[in-house]
Design a protein around this motif. Sequence first.
Motif, PDB file in Angstrom:
ATOM      1  N   ASP A  83       6.040  -6.392  -0.058  1.00  0.00           N
ATOM      2  CA  ASP A  83       6.497  -6.808   1.273  1.00  0.00           C
ATOM      3  C   ASP A  83       5.589  -6.261   2.367  1.00  0.00           C
ATOM      4  N   ARG A  84       5.284  -4.986   2.303  1.00  0.00           N
ATOM      5  CA  ARG A  84       4.495  -4.365   3.376  1.00  0.00           C
ATOM      6  C   ARG A  84       3.027  -4.791   3.317  1.00  0.00           C
ATOM      7  N   GLU A  85       2.515  -4.979   2.104  1.00  0.00           N
ATOM      8  CA  GLU A  85       1.120  -5.418   1.999  1.00  0.00           C
ATOM      9  C   GLU A  85       0.963  -6.836   2.540  1.00  0.00           C
ATOM     10  N   THR A  86       1.963  -7.656   2.366  1.00  0.00           N
ATOM     11  CA  THR A  86       1.925  -9.010   2.940  1.00  0.00           C
ATOM     12  C   THR A  86       1.972  -8.931   4.463  1.00  0.00           C
ATOM     13  N   LYS A  87       2.890  -8.108   4.964  1.00  0.00           N
ATOM     14  CA  LYS A  87       3.027  -7.996   6.430  1.00  0.00           C
ATOM     15  C   LYS A  87       1.750  -7.477   7.075  1.00  0.00           C
ATOM     16  N   ASP A 114      -3.170   1.241  -0.299  1.00  0.00           N
ATOM     17  CA  ASP A 114      -4.305   2.166  -0.416  1.00  0.00           C
ATOM     18  C   ASP A 114      -5.250   2.033   0.782  1.00  0.00           C
ATOM     19  N   ALA A 115      -5.483   0.798   1.211  1.00  0.00           N
ATOM     20  CA  ALA A 115      -6.361   0.592   2.370  1.00  0.00           C
ATOM     21  C   ALA A 115      -5.732   1.188   3.632  1.00  0.00           C
ATOM     22  N   MET A 116      -4.400   1.092   3.717  1.00  0.00           N
ATOM     23  CA  MET A 116      -3.731   1.671   4.895  1.00  0.00           C
ATOM     24  C   MET A 116      -3.934   3.179   4.979  1.00  0.00           C
ATOM     25  N   ARG A 117      -4.103   3.810   3.830  1.00  0.00           N
ATOM     26  CA  ARG A 117      -4.236   5.285   3.831  1.00  0.00           C
ATOM     27  C   ARG A 117      -5.561   5.751   4.429  1.00  0.00           C
ATOM     28  N   GLU A 118      -6.495   4.845   4.563  1.00  0.00           N
ATOM     29  CA  GLU A 118      -7.812   5.242   5.079  1.00  0.00           C
ATOM     30  C   GLU A 118      -7.784   5.484   6.586  1.00  0.00           C
TER      31      GLU A 118
END
Lengths: 230, 230
Positions: A133-137, A143-147
């Motif tokens: 859900d969150r990766e779609t949004k 993992d990319a968000m953690r960068e």
Amino acid sequence: MSLQLYVLRINEGREPSPFVWRARLALRHKGLDYERVPIGYGEKDRLGPSGQGLVPVLVDAGRWIHDSWAIACHLEDAWPDRPSLFGGEAGRGAALFVNRWADVEMLGALRLLLWPPTWDHIPIADQPYFKADRETKASMTLDAMREDADGKIARFRRTMEPARQTIQRQRFLGGERPGYADFAVLGGFLWARSISELRLIERDDPLHRWRADVLASVGDFPLGEPGHAL
Amino acid sequence: MSLQLYVLRINEGREPSPFVWRARLALRHKGLDYERVPIGYGEKDRLGPSGQGLVPVLVDAGRWIHDSWAIACHLEDAWPDRPSLFGGEAGRGAALFVNRWADVEMLGALRLLLWPPTWDHIPIADQPYFKADRETKASMTLDAMREDADGKIARFRRTMEPARQTIQRQRFLGGERPGYADFAVLGGFLWARSISELRLIERDDPLHRWRADVLASVGDFPLGEPGHAL
């Protein structure tokens, strides 16, 4: 007691929804007792009578109310003699703007920072749904968000500038008294506290003083344990 | 009549300061007559008694008041029986947040769009000062600012999202009555109208309805001529 608040159940009593935090702060400000009803991510059908699937949902003597803003308005209207959340109709009107700003700008700046550590703390069975859900949004993997957390924190701090400038001229976002405008914004900080050790603002940021004052205004408000230092 | 409002004089009666527009709208809302005193960019020493060099400055029976927010507060406190700008203390508190948001986010998104056409309309003698000042503030030449107007307008429209969502739930930014929160935001649109033909929002944008309602609330408010269609 007739009030029930439906919230999402995650690990160890943590509370990952800024919208649930808003409702909890509003209930506390009004001095109202309520029963907390934690449900799993897979049990959203239990919210059916509200006509939708998002927490928080408040049930007041059989009436189902969803959307944190609608819950705040209900509490204000149903308990007019308790401490006010808005300080009158003009205060309510302008608090809606603060609420929408917090939704769009503040939470918009926080979600890429906080979705990954939220995922770390939800039940394993719910992780695949949350991740998809969150990766779609976000159009981005967790993992990319953690960068580049530092860059995201810097952006968050810039985003907070209208709030910062406001509380440099008055004690709270809605004037000299605490109220729902403050809770709408504090909800994002309490989400962060519940699932991460991120230092979203530095101690010398004027918002640090404001945040302590809002928390003090609701007394020994249960911040949820475990949680991290604000 | 004892009220005077100092403003900047540019060509043809145009009014390029969103802060002056705020003060003019507030005076109009209160139903107060005043004398408009236009001064040139090179005459800021005439604002000396205010202790600083920025317009608007209101002079009320010998008292000099600067800063558009301070002017609004003065008008509200000195004429409490006239139509309220804030609707009470909580309304005033939350209107300050809207005001700061408009300063930081809305005007932040507008300045690169509007500084070049403002320069086009100021007296030739003042253009070198204006150009140097604004190019330093933006770290960019006026010519560079003129590029990608479409991208800047798109960014501006996104920036307006908290205001848009607010007036989709209530008629004005501060509730069902117009007030200073509206004027703080409208000021940016009137700046744009005065010096450019930019269509900042489309007719089907909910803000278009809001803007017409705010203008209607102040009656036949003089928008300044020449000016362009809103």
